[in-house]
Scaffold this motif. Structure first.
Motif, PDB file in Angstrom:
ATOM      1  N   ILE A 111       0.841  -1.195   0.000  1.00 19.02           N
ATOM      2  CA  ILE A 111       0.000   0.000   0.000  1.00 19.02           C
ATOM      3  C   ILE A 111       0.880   1.252   0.000  1.00 19.02           C
ATOM      4  O   ILE A 111       0.631   2.212  -0.747  1.00 19.02           O
ATOM      5  CB  ILE A 111      -0.939  -0.010   1.216  1.00 19.02           C
ATOM      6  N   ALA A 115       1.342   4.055  -3.045  1.00 13.13           N
ATOM      7  CA  ALA A 115       1.075   5.476  -2.827  1.00 13.13           C
ATOM      8  C   ALA A 115       2.299   6.351  -3.068  1.00 13.13           C
ATOM      9  O   ALA A 115       2.192   7.446  -3.613  1.00 13.13           O
ATOM     10  CB  ALA A 115       0.571   5.689  -1.398  1.00 13.13           C
ATOM     11  N   TYR A 298      -1.750  -7.046  -5.325  1.00  9.09           N
ATOM     12  CA  TYR A 298      -2.191  -5.720  -4.883  1.00  9.09           C
ATOM     13  C   TYR A 298      -2.004  -4.680  -5.985  1.00  9.09           C
ATOM     14  O   TYR A 298      -2.930  -3.914  -6.292  1.00  9.09           O
ATOM     15  CB  TYR A 298      -1.428  -5.286  -3.631  1.00  9.09           C
ATOM     16  N   LEU A 302      -4.901  -2.737  -7.784  1.00  8.18           N
ATOM     17  CA  LEU A 302      -4.892  -1.301  -7.484  1.00  8.18           C
ATOM     18  C   LEU A 302      -5.109  -0.485  -8.752  1.00  8.18           C
ATOM     19  O   LEU A 302      -5.895   0.468  -8.777  1.00  8.18           O
ATOM     20  CB  LEU A 302      -3.561  -0.929  -6.826  1.00  8.18           C
ATOM     21  N   ARG A 303      -4.419  -0.863  -9.811  1.00 14.16           N
ATOM     22  CA  ARG A 303      -4.511  -0.106 -11.059  1.00 14.16           C
ATOM     23  C   ARG A 303      -5.872  -0.281 -11.730  1.00 14.16           C
ATOM     24  O   ARG A 303      -6.278   0.565 -12.514  1.00 14.16           O
ATOM     25  CB  ARG A 303      -3.409  -0.573 -11.998  1.00 14.16           C
ATOM     26  N   GLY A 305      -8.757  -0.558  -9.956  1.00 13.68           N
ATOM     27  CA  GLY A 305      -9.900  -0.014  -9.222  1.00 13.68           C
ATOM     28  C   GLY A 305      -9.601   0.640  -7.900  1.00 13.68           C
ATOM     29  O   GLY A 305     -10.502   0.786  -7.070  1.00 13.68           O
ATOM     30  N   GLY A 306      -8.367   1.000  -7.609  1.00 14.46           N
ATOM     31  CA  GLY A 306      -8.069   1.709  -6.382  1.00 14.46           C
ATOM     32  C   GLY A 306      -7.642   0.814  -5.230  1.00 14.46           C
ATOM     33  O   GLY A 306      -7.486  -0.408  -5.378  1.00 14.46           O
ATOM     34  N   ILE A 307      -7.477   1.427  -4.056  1.00 13.45           N
ATOM     35  CA  ILE A 307      -6.893   0.737  -2.901  1.00 13.45           C
ATOM     36  C   ILE A 307      -7.768  -0.432  -2.436  1.00 13.45           C
ATOM     37  O   ILE A 307      -7.257  -1.514  -2.126  1.00 13.45           O
ATOM     38  CB  ILE A 307      -6.661   1.730  -1.745  1.00 13.45           C
ATOM     39  N   ALA A 308      -9.080  -0.232  -2.364  1.00 14.49           N
ATOM     40  CA  ALA A 308      -9.962  -1.305  -1.877  1.00 14.49           C
ATOM     41  C   ALA A 308      -9.847  -2.535  -2.763  1.00 14.49           C
ATOM     42  O   ALA A 308      -9.746  -3.670  -2.270  1.00 14.49           O
ATOM     43  CB  ALA A 308     -11.410  -0.818  -1.832  1.00 14.49           C
ATOM     44  N   GLY A 310      -7.335  -3.179  -4.643  1.00 14.87           N
ATOM     45  CA  GLY A 310      -5.973  -3.679  -4.477  1.00 14.87           C
ATOM     46  C   GLY A 310      -5.863  -4.632  -3.298  1.00 14.87           C
ATOM     47  O   GLY A 310      -5.228  -5.685  -3.392  1.00 14.87           O
TER      48      GLY A 310
END
Length: 434
Positions: A111, A115, A298, A302-303, A305-308, A310
């Motif tokens: 994570i 970021a 992850y 992540l790429r 659809g975002g962190i959730a 991921g």
């Protein structure tokens, strides 16, 4: 499921309470840095030397058995030890405690990486931890070799395994199969020394255990495909890493090249640089190296659809990767004792154990080269493969920290935690002064 095995033949200390088992394997999980070599040495120290919950013969036989299975051998060895001491719940506790700390750390760092990317602070920490890990791996090689290599034949098999993998790049399964065959045909036929009765094993129990774990593994992944569709990134992760889980003979190093090519060139989930960063992240955290798959899962999700998403990708990847290892142990563990009671099979396992020392030596040298040098050329001379480090690429910081780690481990006999902390702190100090 199989009932808990008898404890009549355990070492004099007797079986631990379940609370003590959880405490010790929790400690092992937190300190399992350094890859399989260091992890196996750590378990040997805790389970054989300090607590005497397993004897030497049973530990090495279990290690040889786990090396024959697909999946991370150190995690499977922990699962077997837990099963040996407290049945299925002991195996689940030991295996999960071996995985969970590293999986949580890899997810947190993934994570952070997603970021912030590759920061100087993280790079410096990696240099310090890798230097400590190098000393830990060397200590593991010496300890395992000292206990596993009892005669000239053992030494010859270990040397042959090292040469076959390091210089000839032979597949790990072929090397292990060759060692097992040599042990089988060179056996004198004399029965192994043992006083314990063979545990009873029923084929119907084996079949039920196999079917149960197949369902535990596959059904959740099928639900992912049904809910999200077969083309969704989570479904693709489930399918790819399920295939990978059943071909990872020899641990993560044996399939890293295939995995890297597939996730970079095949699926396009990561760039080559990101794949290398993920491997470095997994190498410098606790837990099995195969946790690099969690990083891949992850970043890929992540790429999309975002962190959730991921985090969901990391969890799907973990589920695809580890239940097959539990399945292999719970299905096969009751047969380990029978293998060691057969003269020829016991001889095969002994030769596999010797070959494992050669494999650990190969990993140790490979790791040392990649810690100390930033550029290593791979040269082929006929059938030979040579790793040639560029002298100008020697990293003086890594060399200094590695020397510090060797002094701490071998000279001052400091613990793994102390060594890791000192080397990581020294790396950060170097960064602040640079």
């Amino acid at each position: 499921m199989y009932a808990r095995p008898d404890h009549d033949d355990l070492p004099p200390s007797g079986p631990p309470s379940f609370r003590n088992l959880v405490a010790v394997f929790g400690k092992i999980g937190l300190l399992s840095f350094g890859g399989p070599a260091a992890q196996i040495a750590l378990m040997h120290r805790e389970l054989v030397d300090e607590h005497r919950w397993l004897d030497e013969r049973r530990f090495l036989s279990a290690l040889s058995f786990c090396m024959l299975l697909p999946g991370p051998e150190a995690m499977q060895l922990a699962t077997y030890a837990g099963w040996r001491l407290h049945g299925v719940r002991g195996g689940l506790a030991a295996g999960l405690l071996f995985i969970a700390p590293g999986a949580a750390l890899v997810l947190a760092l993934s994570i952070l990486y997603g970021a912030l990317g590759h920061t100087p602070t993280m790079a410096a920490l990696f240099v310090g931890v890798k230097a400590a890990v190098l000393a830990i791996v060397l200590q593991a090689l010496i300890r395992v070799g000292h206990r596993a290599l009892k005669g000239s034949t053992d030494w010859l098999v270990a040397a042959a395994a090292f040469i076959a993998i390091f210089f000839f790049n032979l597949p790990f399964p072929l090397v292990i199969a060759g060692a097992a065959a040599a042990g089988y045909f060179l056996s004198s036929g004399a029965p192994p020394e043992t006083a314990a009765p063979l545990p009873s094993v029923m084929p119907a129990q084996t079949a039920r255990t196999l079917l149960l774990w197949l369902a535990i593994w596959i059904v959740p992944l099928l639900l992912v495909a049904v809910v999200f569709g077969s083309d969704h990134v989570l479904s693709q992760l489930a399918w790819f890493f399920s295939k990978l889980a059943v071909v990872t003979f020899g641990g993560a190093y044996a399939i890293l090249a295939y995995m890297a090519q597939a996730v970079v060139s095949g699926y396009g989930w990561l760039t080559p640089g990101e794949m290398l960063d993920g491997l470095g992240l997994a190498e410098t955290t606790n837990g099995p190296l195969i946790l690099v798959t969690e990083f891949v899962g992850y970043i890929a999700a992540l790429r999309a659809g975002g962190i959730a998403l991921g985090i969901a990708g990391a969890l799907v990847t973990l589920w695809a990767t580890f239940p097959p290892s539990f399945m292999c142990i719970f299905v096969g563990a009751p047969y380990v004792e029978r293998l060691t009671h057969s003269p020829r099979l016991a001889s095969s396992l002994r030769m596999v154990t010797a070959a494992v020392v050669g494999v650990i030596a190969n990993l140790s040298l490979w790791f040392a080269l990649h810690v100390l040098f930033t550029r290593i050329d791979e040269v082929h001379v006929g059938p030979l493969r040579l790793f040639v480090p560029q002298p100008s690429s020697l990293d003086p910081v890594a060399l200094t920290l590695s020397a510090l780690a060797v002094v701490l481990i071998f000279g001052l006999r400091r613990s793994i935690v102390e060594t890791l902390a000192v080397c990581a702190g020294a790396a950060l100090i170097w960064l602040s002064l640079a």
